[in-house]
Design a protein around this motif. Structure first.
Motif, short mmCIF file in Angstrom:
data_model
loop_
_atom_site.label_atom_id
_atom_site.label_comp_id
_atom_site.label_asym_id
_atom_site.label_seq_id
_atom_site.Cartn_x
_atom_site.Cartn_y
_atom_site.Cartn_z
N GLY A 106 0.80 -1.23 0.00
CA GLY A 106 0.00 0.00 0.00
C GLY A 106 0.82 1.26 0.00
N LYS A 107 2.15 1.13 -0.13
CA LYS A 107 3.01 2.31 -0.12
C LYS A 107 3.67 2.49 -1.48
CE LYS A 107 3.96 1.78 4.82
NZ LYS A 107 5.00 1.55 5.85
N GLY A 114 14.39 3.29 6.89
CA GLY A 114 14.37 4.36 7.86
C GLY A 114 13.38 5.45 7.53
N GLU A 115 12.69 5.33 6.38
CA GLU A 115 11.71 6.32 5.97
C GLU A 115 10.37 5.64 5.68
OE1 GLU A 115 13.14 8.59 2.67
OE2 GLU A 115 15.01 9.18 3.67
N ASN A 116 9.28 6.35 6.00
CA ASN A 116 7.93 5.90 5.67
C ASN A 116 7.63 4.53 6.29
OD1 ASN A 116 5.38 6.10 4.52
ND2 ASN A 116 6.02 5.26 2.56
N GLY A 117 8.19 4.27 7.47
CA GLY A 117 7.92 3.02 8.18
C GLY A 117 8.57 1.80 7.58
#
Length: 493
Positions: A106-107, A114-117
């Motif tokens: 979903g991303k 380390g970014e956006n979970g």
């Protein structure tokens, strides 16, 4: 022969059906009716992925090829599977688990750890980077910038394998170089060599594996488990046990110390902290125990020899392992478990059961006594354990302490030789075992079930004068058992 009207109609129908099928095929392929139809089963193109595209990319991981299969909606990941058959079990192979793959669903990509979970796998940086590189290439159609924390090409992560590259023998292990430096140190543990392999980013541990093939199972070998190694990951060295969340393994101080000594060699010598305890010197054999002295003693247990291995700091036990391969499973073999050995750690000997929090194993007095006798031999002038006393021992209430005893009585019948073995604590029966040996073939009528039932009854009632025995049909054998038990009870009292 001429066709009748019915046959003519049948042929006409077949021809019409064929023409309809041809027309539909031409329409679908775009030859007639305009542009051809499209489907969301598009093959991977050289450029960026399009709606509903199924893509597949491979990249070199730590142990072999890592394969990434994704379904994309534009640059958004709709589905993802990762194949890691050649990666390290418990480390790199975790990239195939849903806990890792689900963080991309979903991303929109491309991604950076380390970014956006999106987080890499702890202790499996090479595998994590291979996944990210393959997935980003599937999304953008080209190799993206180097993933975060990408180690140098020649650097390997934990569980370093042999490579054809020539090692950098001239590099000093004391001063880590740049991010991704791999160090390996071997030090003496409790049972043999302990090998520490770490990947460092400056002074920060990025990956760590510890090989303990010769250490005690369930104690020193715990140093190889992730529960122990993970406490160093992401932290700066040198390390000291008890600080910054780094703890030694209970009951395995020698191994823990060896690990700390080896790992701290990777950091500047002038700042490295001292290990938790001095490593034992193999040549120390003095009668008076000194810091780090190792002792090994054996005593006869219930089923065979019991071997005690201890590391002493003066008269204080720093580490202890007990081998009980021949003792009764679930009883005497409990002496090898940490729940028993840990009660001696950090305490001064010699020891006595019932004092200073030291307790014998319930139902395994003979094994317990063997352990105490062997361990107390390490201390100068230690008296034999009180529980070794027999019929001349003072009653527990007179001595002010609890006494333990092991007793055996034998009786002969016309059919068999019967032996009764009893363990006692404070004058009470804690364990009983009955054996019998036929004098001639088929003359022993005592089955294992009968003997076990009698033994349990004796322990529960504290006497042999119970209906379960005296009312048995095997009057001769039961009488011999009762007689033997009463003899032992007289010696205990």
């Amino acid at each position: 022969m001429a066709m009748n009207n019915f046959e003519k109609r049948q042929w006409v129908r077949l021809i019409l059906c064929a023409l309809v099928l041809i027309a539909v095929s031409l329409f679908l392929t775009g030859i007639i009716g305009g542009e051809h139809m499209t489907y969301n089963l598009a093959e991977k193109a050289n450029g960026p992925a399009v709606n509903g595209t199924a893509v597949e990319e491979t990249e070199q991981g730590f142990g072999g090829t890592v394969t990434v299969k994704a379904t994309l909606d534009g640059k958004t990941v709709q589905a993802l599977t990762i194949e890691t058959p050649d990666e390290t079990p418990g480390l790199g192979q975790r990239a195939s688990e849903e806990d890792f793959t689900s963080q991309f669903i979903g991303k929109e990509g491309p991604f950076t750890f380390g970014e956006n979970g999106i987080d890499a796998l702890s202790g499996a940086t090479v595998t994590s980077n291979a996944v990210l590189k393959a997935l980003n290439r599937a999304i953008t159609g080209e190799d993206a910038a180097e993933p975060a924390e990408e180690p140098k090409a020649e650097v390997k992560e934990e569980l370093v394998q042999e490579t054809t590259e020539e090692p950098k023998s001239e590099e000093s292990a004391a001063e880590p170089e740049a991010a991704g430096t791999t160090v390996e140190e071997t030090v003496q543990g409790f049972g043999g060599e302990v090998t520490i392999k770490a990947t460092l980013d400056g002074k920060t541990v990025k990956a760590l594996s510890i090989d303990t093939p010769n250490e005690t199972p369930g104690l020193g070998q715990k140093a190889s488990e992730e529960a122990f190694t993970s406490q160093f990951i992401g932290k700066e060295g040198p390390f000291t046990y008890g600080e910054n969340g780094v703890e030694a393994i209970t009951g395995a101080t020698v191994t823990s110390t060896a690990v700390l000594e080896g790992l701290n060699k990777a950091f500047p010598a002038e700042t490295a902290s001292e290990p938790a305890a001095e490593a034992p010197a193999a040549e120390e054999k003095a009668a008076e125990p000194v810091a780090g002295t190792e002792i090994e003693k054996s005593e006869q247990g219930f089923g065979g020899e019991v071997t005690v291995k201890a590391t002493l700091d003066g008269t204080t036990v720093k580490a202890l392992s007990i081998d009980t391969p021949n003792e009764t499973a679930g009883l005497g073999q409990k002496a090898s478990e940490e729940a028993f050995t840990s009660q001696f750690i950090g305490k001064e000997g010699p020891f006595t059961y019932g004092e200073n929090g030291i307790e014998a194993l319930s139902g395994a007095t003979v094994t317990s006594n063997a352990v105490l006798k062997a361990l107390n031999q390490a201390f100068p002038g230690a008296e034999p354990a009180a529980e070794e006393q027999k019929e001349d021992a003072k009653p527990a209430e007179e001595a002010g302490r609890v006494y333990y005893g092991s007793y055996t009585a034998k009786r002969e019948t016309n059919f068999s030789t019967i032996k009764v073995m009893i363990n006692s604590k404070g004058g009470k029966i804690t364990d009983c075992k009955i054996t019998s040996e036929a004098k001639m073939e088929g003359s022993d009528f005592l089955t294992d079930e009968i003997k076990d039932t009698w033994a349990k009854t004796i322990v529960e009632n504290g006497t042999a004068d119970v209906d379960a025995i005296t009312s048995a049909t095997l009057k001769i054998s039961s009488g011999a058992v009762v007689d033997a038990v009463n003899e032992i009870l007289g010696r205990i009292q």
